[in-house]
Motif scaffolding. Structure first.
Motif, PDB file in Angstrom:
ATOM      1  N   GLU A  51       0.820  -1.207   0.000  1.00  0.00           N
ATOM      2  CA  GLU A  51       0.000   0.000   0.000  1.00  0.00           C
ATOM      3  C   GLU A  51       0.861   1.267   0.000  1.00  0.00           C
ATOM      4  N   THR A  52       0.213   2.352  -0.340  1.00  0.00           N
ATOM      5  CA  THR A  52       0.902   3.636  -0.452  1.00  0.00           C
ATOM      6  C   THR A  52       1.552   4.014   0.893  1.00  0.00           C
ATOM      7  N   GLY A  53       2.823   4.368   0.832  1.00  0.00           N
ATOM      8  CA  GLY A  53       3.543   4.834   2.029  1.00  0.00           C
ATOM      9  C   GLY A  53       4.000   3.743   2.974  1.00  0.00           C
ATOM     10  N   ILE A  54       4.000   2.480   2.516  1.00  0.00           N
ATOM     11  CA  ILE A  54       4.354   1.364   3.426  1.00  0.00           C
ATOM     12  C   ILE A  54       5.875   1.202   3.562  1.00  0.00           C
ATOM     13  N   GLY A  55       6.623   1.925   2.715  1.00  0.00           N
ATOM     14  CA  GLY A  55       8.086   1.881   2.828  1.00  0.00           C
ATOM     15  C   GLY A  55       8.775   1.155   1.679  1.00  0.00           C
ATOM     16  N   LYS A  56       8.131   1.077   0.523  1.00  0.00           N
ATOM     17  CA  LYS A  56       8.694   0.331  -0.624  1.00  0.00           C
ATOM     18  C   LYS A  56       9.980   1.003  -1.132  1.00  0.00           C
ATOM     19  N   SER A  57       9.868   2.311  -1.396  1.00  0.00           N
ATOM     20  CA  SER A  57      11.022   3.017  -1.974  1.00  0.00           C
ATOM     21  C   SER A  57      12.182   3.055  -0.995  1.00  0.00           C
ATOM     22  N   THR A  58      11.884   3.287   0.268  1.00  0.00           N
ATOM     23  CA  THR A  58      12.956   3.354   1.274  1.00  0.00           C
ATOM     24  C   THR A  58      13.704   2.023   1.327  1.00  0.00           C
ATOM     25  N   LEU A  59      12.948   0.910   1.275  1.00  0.00           N
ATOM     26  CA  LEU A  59      13.597  -0.398   1.345  1.00  0.00           C
ATOM     27  C   LEU A  59      14.472  -0.646   0.113  1.00  0.00           C
ATOM     28  N   GLU A  72       6.434  10.539  -4.101  1.00  0.00           N
ATOM     29  CA  GLU A  72       5.403  10.119  -3.160  1.00  0.00           C
ATOM     30  C   GLU A  72       4.082   9.953  -3.910  1.00  0.00           C
ATOM     31  N   SER A  73       3.405   8.844  -3.709  1.00  0.00           N
ATOM     32  CA  SER A  73       2.127   8.646  -4.421  1.00  0.00           C
ATOM     33  C   SER A  73       0.984   9.222  -3.604  1.00  0.00           C
ATOM     34  N   SER A  74      -0.085   9.587  -4.333  1.00  0.00           N
ATOM     35  CA  SER A  74      -1.263  10.094  -3.617  1.00  0.00           C
ATOM     36  C   SER A  74      -2.144   8.905  -3.247  1.00  0.00           C
ATOM     37  N   ALA A 185       6.601  -4.988   6.540  1.00  0.00           N
ATOM     38  CA  ALA A 185       7.200  -3.663   6.401  1.00  0.00           C
ATOM     39  C   ALA A 185       7.229  -2.952   7.760  1.00  0.00           C
ATOM     40  N   LYS A 186       8.079  -1.952   7.861  1.00  0.00           N
ATOM     41  CA  LYS A 186       8.194  -1.099   9.063  1.00  0.00           C
ATOM     42  C   LYS A 186       8.159  -1.939  10.348  1.00  0.00           C
ATOM     43  N   ALA A 187       9.007  -2.975  10.357  1.00  0.00           N
ATOM     44  CA  ALA A 187       8.968  -3.933  11.461  1.00  0.00           C
ATOM     45  C   ALA A 187       9.401  -3.314  12.789  1.00  0.00           C
ATOM     46  N   ASP A 188       9.943  -2.070  12.751  1.00  0.00           N
ATOM     47  CA  ASP A 188      10.313  -1.412  14.007  1.00  0.00           C
ATOM     48  C   ASP A 188       9.073  -0.944  14.776  1.00  0.00           C
ATOM     49  N   THR A 189       7.905  -1.032  14.150  1.00  0.00           N
ATOM     50  CA  THR A 189       6.687  -0.562  14.826  1.00  0.00           C
ATOM     51  C   THR A 189       5.937  -1.694  15.522  1.00  0.00           C
ATOM     52  N   VAL A 239      13.215  -3.301   8.071  1.00  0.00           N
ATOM     53  CA  VAL A 239      13.207  -1.875   8.391  1.00  0.00           C
ATOM     54  C   VAL A 239      14.067  -1.211   7.324  1.00  0.00           C
ATOM     55  N   GLY A 240      13.599  -0.110   6.803  1.00  0.00           N
ATOM     56  CA  GLY A 240      14.374   0.589   5.778  1.00  0.00           C
ATOM     57  C   GLY A 240      14.747   1.972   6.248  1.00  0.00           C
ATOM     58  N   SER A 241      15.937   2.400   5.857  1.00  0.00           N
ATOM     59  CA  SER A 241      16.356   3.777   6.153  1.00  0.00           C
ATOM     60  C   SER A 241      17.623   4.090   5.373  1.00  0.00           C
ATOM     61  N   ALA A 254      20.228   3.608  10.052  1.00  0.00           N
ATOM     62  CA  ALA A 254      19.368   3.363  11.204  1.00  0.00           C
ATOM     63  C   ALA A 254      18.186   4.328  11.206  1.00  0.00           C
ATOM     64  N   ARG A 255      17.242   4.035  12.071  1.00  0.00           N
ATOM     65  CA  ARG A 255      16.136   4.967  12.310  1.00  0.00           C
ATOM     66  C   ARG A 255      16.247   5.372  13.770  1.00  0.00           C
ATOM     67  N   GLN A 256      16.300   6.696  13.951  1.00  0.00           N
ATOM     68  CA  GLN A 256      16.529   7.188  15.312  1.00  0.00           C
ATOM     69  C   GLN A 256      15.206   7.643  15.924  1.00  0.00           C
ATOM     70  N   TYR A 257      14.964   7.156  17.136  1.00  0.00           N
ATOM     71  CA  TYR A 257      13.729   7.531  17.851  1.00  0.00           C
ATOM     72  C   TYR A 257      14.112   8.153  19.180  1.00  0.00           C
ATOM     73  N   PRO A 258      13.152   8.856  19.854  1.00  0.00           N
ATOM     74  CA  PRO A 258      13.486   9.479  21.147  1.00  0.00           C
ATOM     75  C   PRO A 258      13.954   8.436  22.162  1.00  0.00           C
TER      76      PRO A 258
HETATM   77  P1  GTP Z   1       4.676   5.438  -2.058  1.00  0.00           P
HETATM   78  O1  GTP Z   1       5.682   5.190  -3.135  1.00  0.00           O
HETATM   79  O2  GTP Z   1       4.274   6.869  -1.960  1.00  0.00           O
HETATM   80  O3  GTP Z   1       3.530   4.516  -2.100  1.00  0.00           O
HETATM   81  O4  GTP Z   1       5.393   5.161  -0.661  1.00  0.00           O
HETATM   82  P2  GTP Z   1       6.447   4.026  -0.329  1.00  0.00           P
HETATM   83  O5  GTP Z   1       5.767   2.736  -0.086  1.00  0.00           O
HETATM   84  O6  GTP Z   1       7.524   4.049  -1.337  1.00  0.00           O
HETATM   85  O7  GTP Z   1       6.993   4.523   1.084  1.00  0.00           O
HETATM   86  P3  GTP Z   1       8.297   5.363   1.358  1.00  0.00           P
HETATM   87  O8  GTP Z   1       9.507   4.556   1.219  1.00  0.00           O
HETATM   88  O9  GTP Z   1       8.235   6.624   0.591  1.00  0.00           O
HETATM   89  O10 GTP Z   1       8.095   5.666   2.918  1.00  0.00           O
HETATM   90  C1  GTP Z   1       6.987   6.326   3.419  1.00  0.00           C
HETATM   91  C2  GTP Z   1       7.293   6.798   4.832  1.00  0.00           C
HETATM   92  O11 GTP Z   1       7.535   5.675   5.647  1.00  0.00           O
HETATM   93  C3  GTP Z   1       8.529   7.671   4.911  1.00  0.00           C
HETATM   94  O12 GTP Z   1       8.292   8.665   5.867  1.00  0.00           O
HETATM   95  C4  GTP Z   1       9.604   6.724   5.421  1.00  0.00           C
HETATM   96  O13 GTP Z   1      10.609   7.379   6.194  1.00  0.00           O
HETATM   97  C5  GTP Z   1       8.812   5.792   6.306  1.00  0.00           C
HETATM   98  N1  GTP Z   1       9.427   4.499   6.395  1.00  0.00           N
HETATM   99  C6  GTP Z   1      10.009   3.820   5.405  1.00  0.00           C
HETATM  100  N2  GTP Z   1      10.486   2.647   5.868  1.00  0.00           N
HETATM  101  C7  GTP Z   1      10.204   2.610   7.194  1.00  0.00           C
HETATM  102  C8  GTP Z   1      10.448   1.677   8.228  1.00  0.00           C
HETATM  103  O14 GTP Z   1      11.010   0.626   8.013  1.00  0.00           O
HETATM  104  N3  GTP Z   1       9.970   1.976   9.458  1.00  0.00           N
HETATM  105  C9  GTP Z   1       9.320   3.117   9.729  1.00  0.00           C
HETATM  106  N4  GTP Z   1       8.912   3.336  10.960  1.00  0.00           N
HETATM  107  N5  GTP Z   1       9.073   4.014   8.783  1.00  0.00           N
HETATM  108  C10 GTP Z   1       9.514   3.775   7.526  1.00  0.00           C
END
Ligand code: GTP
Ligand code: MG
Length: 431
Positions: A51-59, A72-74, A185-189, A239-241, A254-258
């Motif tokens: 799904e949109t924003g799930i972290g595909k591009s970051t990974l 970024e997709s709408s 995806a986003k297994a740190d959550t 986890v992607g970053s 890494a992903r930095q949190y408080p």
């Molecule tokens: P679209 O291409 O717009 O569909 O989004 P996408 O699936 O490519 O997601 P994208 O990689 O742009 O990440 C969307 C948001 O999720 C960004 O703010 C990233 O920083 C965040 N994000 C990506 N990977 C992770 C992760 O592993 N953990 C967390 N917590 N956030 C992540």
């Protein structure tokens, strides 16, 4: 009989082993292959479904240690669109033509059925292009850009709950067409204990729904141990970053949190390294091979069978391409003749119908003509009668008129003689 004859006559199982008395040189064959492949370069195509924003591009950026162009997709796309981008990468002297295909807008529509259909169509289109190239008289497969999908990373939302029905339906529709590698995806959550349960739940749901995901091969003994271990760890929690954080005296992704730092490449934090190892370092060639020998082969077989080609006849005797072509041609001729006859019959029938229609129309016209003719004759007879009556009236009138004129003439003569007599009398009286 020499050893070649024996091998041809009885098959390879009976090939006789012979020892060489000196060095020949064919032990360099593997190197020749390596050199040839290195020269040609490699091609690898990844499909990211999620799904949109799930972290595909970051990974993807994290996996290939680069920054691919990302938009970024709408969340309001009317349809799922597949967007493919190809990049030339080089590591050492190995060139890789990498294509990343993204599912833009996946799962955002009200009608979820449309979501997977676009993906299925995309995968089939790539198979079809390859098949068309293969079937060409003048093929150029050596420099053909193979766009068939070798690996499909299916991004599962880290809900900790279960798979969505869209996930199950999509994976089920794709499992015979592509090598599916599910990732959380986003297994740190998600917490460690929840993640363990979530993984088990996902795998049991996939099994109970008959979804076949890609299994890392265990037949090659050099990788069988690691691959079978990894098959038990699926789906990978990633986890992607691309952000770098200083840990000790090293900069790490890494992903930095408080409350702390999640290190992407730390195997205690997530399965990112396992995914990279399995996808890129160990099984990339197997993914390419499985795509060709399993998924494409299935597509090709179904397509050729659909077109009427087959390897054996109903009595299991081998059928050559030439024979199939001839029988198809005959079938086609018979069908063509049948169609022609059908069309001729239908034409004759239509001509007959039209003829009957025209005859009916002619009869109607004739009847109408007769009717009008009768009416005309009646009308004429009436008019003749009227004319006769009027002529009679005129005759009577003329006779009456003549009689009246005669009478008037006589009266006038009488009156004028009387007047003369009176005048004469008067004249005689005065004198
Ligand atoms: P679209 O291409 O717009 O569909 O989004 P996408 O699936 O490519 O997601 P994208 O990689 O742009 O990440 C969307 C948001 O999720 C960004 O703010 C990233 O920083 C965040 N994000 C990506 N990977 C992770 C992760 O592993 N953990 C967390 N917590 N956030 C992540
Ligand atoms: Mg993206």
């Amino acid at each position: 009989m020499n050893s070649t004859d024996t091998a041809q006559g009885q098959g390879n199982k009976t090939a006789r082993p012979l020892s060489l008395s000196g060095h020949v040189g064919f032990d360099s064959l593997p190197h020749q292959l390596v050199n040839k492949s290195t020269c040609q370069g490699f091609c690898f195509n990844i499909l990211c479904i999620g799904e949109t924003g799930i972290g595909k591009s970051t990974l993807m950026n994290t996996l290939f240690n680069t920054n691919f162009e990302n938009f970024e997709s709408s969340h309001f796309e009317p349809n799922v669109k597949l967007s493919a981008k190809t990049y030339d990468l080089q590591e050492g002297n190995v060139r890789l033509k990498l294509t990343i295909v993204n599912t833009v807008g996946f799962g955002d529509q009200m009608n979820k059925q449309e979501s997977y259909q676009h993906i299925v169509d995309y995968i089939d289109t790539q198979f079809e292009s390859y098949l068309q190239e293969e079937l060409k008289i003048k093929r150029s497969l050596h420099n053909y850009h193979d766009s068939r999908i070798h690996a499909c990373l299916y991004f599962i939302s880290p809900s900790g709950h279960s798979l969505k029905s869209l996930d199950l339906v999509t994976m089920k529709k794709l499992d015979s067409k592509v090598n599916i590698i599910p990732v959380i995806a986003k297994a740190d959550t998600i917490s460690k204990s929840e993640l363990h349960k979530f993984k088990l739940k996902i795998m049991s749901e996939l099994v109970s729904n008959g979804v076949q995901i890609y299994q890392f091969p265990t037949d090659d003994e050099t990788v069988s141990s690691i691959n079978s271990t990894m098959n038990g760890i699926l789906p990978f929690a990633v986890v992607g970053s691309t952000e770098e954080v200083k840990i000790g005296n090293k900069m790490v992704k890494a992903r930095q949190y408080p409350w702390g730092v999640v290190q992407v490449e730390n195997e205690n934090h997530c399965d990112f390294v396992k995914l990279r190892e399995m996808l890129i370092c160990v099984n990339m060639e197997d993914l390419r091979e499985q795509t060709h020998s399993r998924h494409y082969e299935l597509y090709r077989r179904c397509k050729l069978e659909e077109m009427g080609f087959r390897d054996t006849d109903p009595e299991s005797k081998p059928v050559s391409l030439q024979e199939t072509y001839e029988s198809k041609r005959q079938e086609f001729q018979v069908e063509l003749q049948r169609k022609e006859e059908e069309m001729r019959q239908s034409f004759v029938q239509r001509v007959k119908e039209k003829e009957m229609e025209l005859k009916e129309k002619e009869r109607e016209l004739q009847t109408r003509f007769e009717q009008l003719k009768r009416m005309h004759q009646e009308e004429k007879a009436k008019l003749d009668e009227k004319r006769r009556m009027q002529e009679d009236e005129i005759n009577i009138f003329s006779k009456k008129k003549a009689a009246t004129e005669l009478l008037q003439g006589q009266t006038f003569n009488t009156n004028s003689s009387n007047l003369k007599k009176d005048k004469d009398r008067k004249n005689a009286g005065f004198m």
